[in-house]
Write a protein that holds these residues in place. Structure first.
Motif, PDB file in Angstrom:
ATOM      1  N   ALA A   1      26.980  38.989  29.324  1.00 46.71           N
ATOM      2  CA  ALA A   1      26.828  39.022  30.777  1.00 46.71           C
ATOM      3  C   ALA A   1      27.384  37.750  31.400  1.00 46.71           C
ATOM      4  CB  ALA A   1      25.348  39.196  31.154  1.00 46.71           C
ATOM      5  N   ILE A   2      27.049  36.615  30.819  1.00 42.02           N
ATOM      6  CA  ILE A   2      27.528  35.340  31.340  1.00 42.02           C
ATOM      7  C   ILE A   2      29.046  35.243  31.188  1.00 42.02           C
ATOM      8  CG2 ILE A   2      27.428  32.824  31.024  1.00 42.02           C
ATOM      9  CD1 ILE A   2      24.436  33.304  30.181  1.00 42.02           C
ATOM     10  N   ALA A   3      29.571  35.709  30.067  1.00 38.71           N
ATOM     11  CA  ALA A   3      31.023  35.705  29.855  1.00 38.71           C
ATOM     12  C   ALA A   3      31.730  36.597  30.875  1.00 38.71           C
ATOM     13  CB  ALA A   3      31.341  36.172  28.433  1.00 38.71           C
ATOM     14  N   ALA A   4      31.132  37.737  31.194  1.00 37.00           N
ATOM     15  CA  ALA A   4      31.729  38.646  32.177  1.00 37.00           C
ATOM     16  C   ALA A   4      31.793  37.988  33.551  1.00 37.00           C
ATOM     17  CB  ALA A   4      30.933  39.948  32.241  1.00 37.00           C
ATOM     18  N   LEU A   5      30.724  37.342  33.956  1.00 41.72           N
ATOM     19  CA  LEU A   5      30.717  36.657  35.253  1.00 41.72           C
ATOM     20  C   LEU A   5      31.732  35.519  35.276  1.00 41.72           C
ATOM     21  CD1 LEU A   5      26.877  36.527  35.924  1.00 41.72           C
ATOM     22  CD2 LEU A   5      28.572  37.941  37.111  1.00 41.72           C
ATOM     23  N   THR A   6      31.794  34.771  34.188  1.00 44.96           N
ATOM     24  CA  THR A   6      32.752  33.671  34.092  1.00 44.96           C
ATOM     25  C   THR A   6      34.181  34.204  34.165  1.00 44.96           C
ATOM     26  OG1 THR A   6      31.187  32.440  32.725  1.00 44.96           O
ATOM     27  CG2 THR A   6      33.474  31.709  32.667  1.00 44.96           C
ATOM     28  N   ALA A   7      34.436  35.300  33.470  1.00 48.40           N
ATOM     29  CA  ALA A   7      35.773  35.898  33.479  1.00 48.40           C
ATOM     30  C   ALA A   7      36.162  36.367  34.880  1.00 48.40           C
ATOM     31  CB  ALA A   7      35.830  37.056  32.489  1.00 48.40           C
TER      32      ALA A   7
ATOM     33  N   ALA B   1      18.707  43.498  28.367  1.00 51.31           N
ATOM     34  CA  ALA B   1      19.225  42.184  27.989  1.00 51.31           C
ATOM     35  C   ALA B   1      20.415  41.792  28.854  1.00 51.31           C
ATOM     36  CB  ALA B   1      19.611  42.170  26.509  1.00 51.31           C
ATOM     37  N   LEU B   2      21.262  42.762  29.180  1.00 51.75           N
ATOM     38  CA  LEU B   2      22.419  42.502  30.037  1.00 51.75           C
ATOM     39  C   LEU B   2      21.962  42.063  31.431  1.00 51.75           C
ATOM     40  CD1 LEU B   2      25.533  42.684  29.877  1.00 51.75           C
ATOM     41  CD2 LEU B   2      25.327  44.999  30.796  1.00 51.75           C
ATOM     42  N   ILE B   3      21.003  42.768  31.981  1.00 58.86           N
ATOM     43  CA  ILE B   3      20.464  42.403  33.299  1.00 58.86           C
ATOM     44  C   ILE B   3      19.823  41.020  33.243  1.00 58.86           C
ATOM     45  CG2 ILE B   3      18.690  42.983  35.005  1.00 58.86           C
ATOM     46  CD1 ILE B   3      19.357  45.971  34.308  1.00 58.86           C
ATOM     47  N   THR B   4      19.087  40.749  32.190  1.00 60.65           N
ATOM     48  CA  THR B   4      18.474  39.427  32.029  1.00 60.65           C
ATOM     49  C   THR B   4      19.541  38.343  31.997  1.00 60.65           C
ATOM     50  OG1 THR B   4      16.566  40.363  30.865  1.00 60.65           O
ATOM     51  CG2 THR B   4      16.985  38.009  30.555  1.00 60.65           C
ATOM     52  N   GLY B   5      20.642  38.599  31.316  1.00 64.40           N
ATOM     53  CA  GLY B   5      21.750  37.639  31.271  1.00 64.40           C
ATOM     54  C   GLY B   5      22.332  37.382  32.651  1.00 64.40           C
ATOM     55  N   PHE B   6      22.504  38.448  33.444  1.00 64.92           N
ATOM     56  CA  PHE B   6      23.009  38.287  34.810  1.00 64.92           C
ATOM     57  C   PHE B   6      22.038  37.467  35.654  1.00 64.92           C
ATOM     58  CE2 PHE B   6      25.476  42.429  34.204  1.00 64.92           C
ATOM     59  CZ  PHE B   6      26.700  41.775  34.071  1.00 64.92           C
ATOM     60  N   VAL B   7      20.753  37.743  35.517  1.00 65.04           N
ATOM     61  CA  VAL B   7      19.739  37.020  36.294  1.00 65.04           C
ATOM     62  C   VAL B   7      19.709  35.547  35.895  1.00 65.04           C
ATOM     63  CG1 VAL B   7      17.264  36.806  36.722  1.00 65.04           C
ATOM     64  CG2 VAL B   7      18.337  39.054  36.794  1.00 65.04           C
ATOM     65  N   LEU B   8      19.757  35.265  34.600  1.00 63.81           N
ATOM     66  CA  LEU B   8      19.768  33.869  34.145  1.00 63.81           C
ATOM     67  C   LEU B   8      20.984  33.124  34.686  1.00 63.81           C
ATOM     68  CD1 LEU B   8      18.691  34.314  30.409  1.00 63.81           C
ATOM     69  CD2 LEU B   8      17.365  33.238  32.239  1.00 63.81           C
ATOM     70  N   ALA B   9      22.140  33.778  34.646  1.00 60.24           N
ATOM     71  CA  ALA B   9      23.358  33.153  35.163  1.00 60.24           C
ATOM     72  C   ALA B   9      23.243  32.915  36.663  1.00 60.24           C
ATOM     73  CB  ALA B   9      24.568  34.034  34.862  1.00 60.24           C
ATOM     74  N   PHE B  10      22.743  33.906  37.381  1.00 59.86           N
ATOM     75  CA  PHE B  10      22.582  33.743  38.832  1.00 59.86           C
ATOM     76  C   PHE B  10      21.645  32.589  39.144  1.00 59.86           C
ATOM     77  CE2 PHE B  10      20.047  34.330  42.606  1.00 59.86           C
ATOM     78  CZ  PHE B  10      21.034  34.260  43.571  1.00 59.86           C
TER      79      PHE B  10
ATOM     80  N   ALA C   1      20.965  29.946  37.418  1.00 55.18           N
ATOM     81  CA  ALA C   1      21.606  28.661  37.122  1.00 55.18           C
ATOM     82  C   ALA C   1      22.593  28.276  38.219  1.00 55.18           C
ATOM     83  CB  ALA C   1      22.311  28.717  35.761  1.00 55.18           C
ATOM     84  N   VAL C   2      23.400  29.226  38.644  1.00 53.58           N
ATOM     85  CA  VAL C   2      24.379  28.947  39.702  1.00 53.58           C
ATOM     86  C   VAL C   2      23.674  28.685  41.032  1.00 53.58           C
ATOM     87  CG1 VAL C   2      26.289  29.933  41.049  1.00 53.58           C
ATOM     88  CG2 VAL C   2      26.238  30.200  38.559  1.00 53.58           C
ATOM     89  N   ALA C   3      22.670  29.483  41.354  1.00 48.79           N
ATOM     90  CA  ALA C   3      21.942  29.303  42.619  1.00 48.79           C
ATOM     91  C   ALA C   3      21.241  27.952  42.658  1.00 48.79           C
ATOM     92  CB  ALA C   3      20.937  30.435  42.812  1.00 48.79           C
ATOM     93  N   ASP C   4      20.631  27.559  41.549  1.00 49.51           N
ATOM     94  CA  ASP C   4      19.967  26.254  41.503  1.00 49.51           C
ATOM     95  C   ASP C   4      20.974  25.128  41.712  1.00 49.51           C
ATOM     96  OD1 ASP C   4      17.484  27.423  41.102  1.00 49.51           O
ATOM     97  OD2 ASP C   4      17.451  27.029  38.933  1.00 49.51           O
ATOM     98  N   ALA C   5      22.123  25.219  41.039  1.00 51.50           N
ATOM     99  CA  ALA C   5      23.150  24.185  41.192  1.00 51.50           C
ATOM    100  C   ALA C   5      23.677  24.154  42.627  1.00 51.50           C
ATOM    101  CB  ALA C   5      24.294  24.438  40.208  1.00 51.50           C
ATOM    102  N   TYR C   6      23.882  25.323  43.209  1.00 52.57           N
ATOM    103  CA  TYR C   6      24.360  25.419  44.600  1.00 52.57           C
ATOM    104  C   TYR C   6      23.346  24.807  45.564  1.00 52.57           C
ATOM    105  CZ  TYR C   6      25.522  27.665  49.062  1.00 52.57           C
ATOM    106  OH  TYR C   6      25.815  27.911  50.382  1.00 52.57           O
ATOM    107  N   ASP C   7      22.083  25.161  45.402  1.00 50.28           N
ATOM    108  CA  ASP C   7      21.048  24.664  46.312  1.00 50.28           C
ATOM    109  C   ASP C   7      20.847  23.151  46.196  1.00 50.28           C
ATOM    110  OD1 ASP C   7      20.583  27.099  47.531  1.00 50.28           O
ATOM    111  OD2 ASP C   7      18.928  27.631  46.200  1.00 50.28           O
ATOM    112  N   GLU C   8      21.166  22.586  45.038  1.00 51.83           N
ATOM    113  CA  GLU C   8      21.054  21.137  44.866  1.00 51.83           C
ATOM    114  C   GLU C   8      22.104  20.377  45.668  1.00 51.83           C
ATOM    115  OE1 GLU C   8      21.028  20.202  40.699  1.00 51.83           O
ATOM    116  OE2 GLU C   8      19.107  21.208  40.374  1.00 51.83           O
ATOM    117  N   THR C   9      23.128  21.074  46.161  1.00 52.24           N
ATOM    118  CA  THR C   9      24.179  20.421  46.945  1.00 52.24           C
ATOM    119  C   THR C   9      23.812  20.331  48.418  1.00 52.24           C
ATOM    120  OG1 THR C   9      25.398  22.475  47.419  1.00 52.24           O
ATOM    121  CG2 THR C   9      25.945  21.298  45.356  1.00 52.24           C
ATOM    122  N   ASP C  10      22.599  20.746  48.772  1.00 51.70           N
ATOM    123  CA  ASP C  10      22.146  20.779  50.166  1.00 51.70           C
ATOM    124  C   ASP C  10      23.120  21.554  51.054  1.00 51.70           C
ATOM    125  OD1 ASP C  10      19.782  19.309  49.719  1.00 51.70           O
ATOM    126  OD2 ASP C  10      20.906  17.423  49.800  1.00 51.70           O
ATOM    127  N   PRO C  11      23.341  22.814  50.735  1.00 56.02           N
ATOM    128  CA  PRO C  11      24.293  23.609  51.514  1.00 56.02           C
ATOM    129  C   PRO C  11      23.765  23.905  52.916  1.00 56.02           C
ATOM    130  CG  PRO C  11      23.068  25.025  50.040  1.00 56.02           C
ATOM    131  CD  PRO C  11      22.661  23.600  49.720  1.00 56.02           C
TER     132      PRO C  11
END
Length: 104
Positions: free
Chosen positions: A10-16, A63-72, A74-84
């Motif tokens: 799932a994470i590889a698919a999003l990255t791709a 498991a695929l859905i869990t992978g998408f949620v984990l990736a989201f 991680a990205v959302a947390d990193a994005y929110d840390e930038t004070d958007p």
């Protein structure tokens, strides 16, 4: 395929997708998590066959859905840390409203 391997797909698919890889490649990548064959009892009726196939599909899809949620997350947390200007929750609400409008 293990649950962790499926999450990694799932994470590889999003990255791709974000890297500009073609949708066919991503589709093939995600298709790898679906079993090639299913085991059903020889004397099973239609309902038993359906339940057996569903049971064998539910674990990899979960498991695929869990992978998408984990990736989201991680990205959302990193994005929110930038004070958007617009936090993740607002981006999601805007997306949901746009989809709801398109459905009408």
């Amino acid at each position: 395929m293990t649950e962790n391997e499926i999450k990694l797909k799932a994470i590889a698919a999003l990255t791709a997708l974000r890297s500009g890889v073609g949708a066919d490649y991503v589709s093939d990548l995600l298709g790898e998590v679906i079993p090639d064959h299913f085991f059903v009892p020889v004397d099973a009726d239609a309902e038993e066959v359906g339940l057996s196939v569903l049971g064998q599909l539910s674990q990899p899809l979960s498991a695929l859905i869990t992978g998408f949620v984990l990736a989201f997350e991680a990205v959302a947390d990193a994005y929110d840390e930038t004070d958007p200007v617009e936090p993740t929750e607002e981006v999601l609400q805007t997306l949901a409203l746009a989809i709801a409008r398109d459905a009408e």
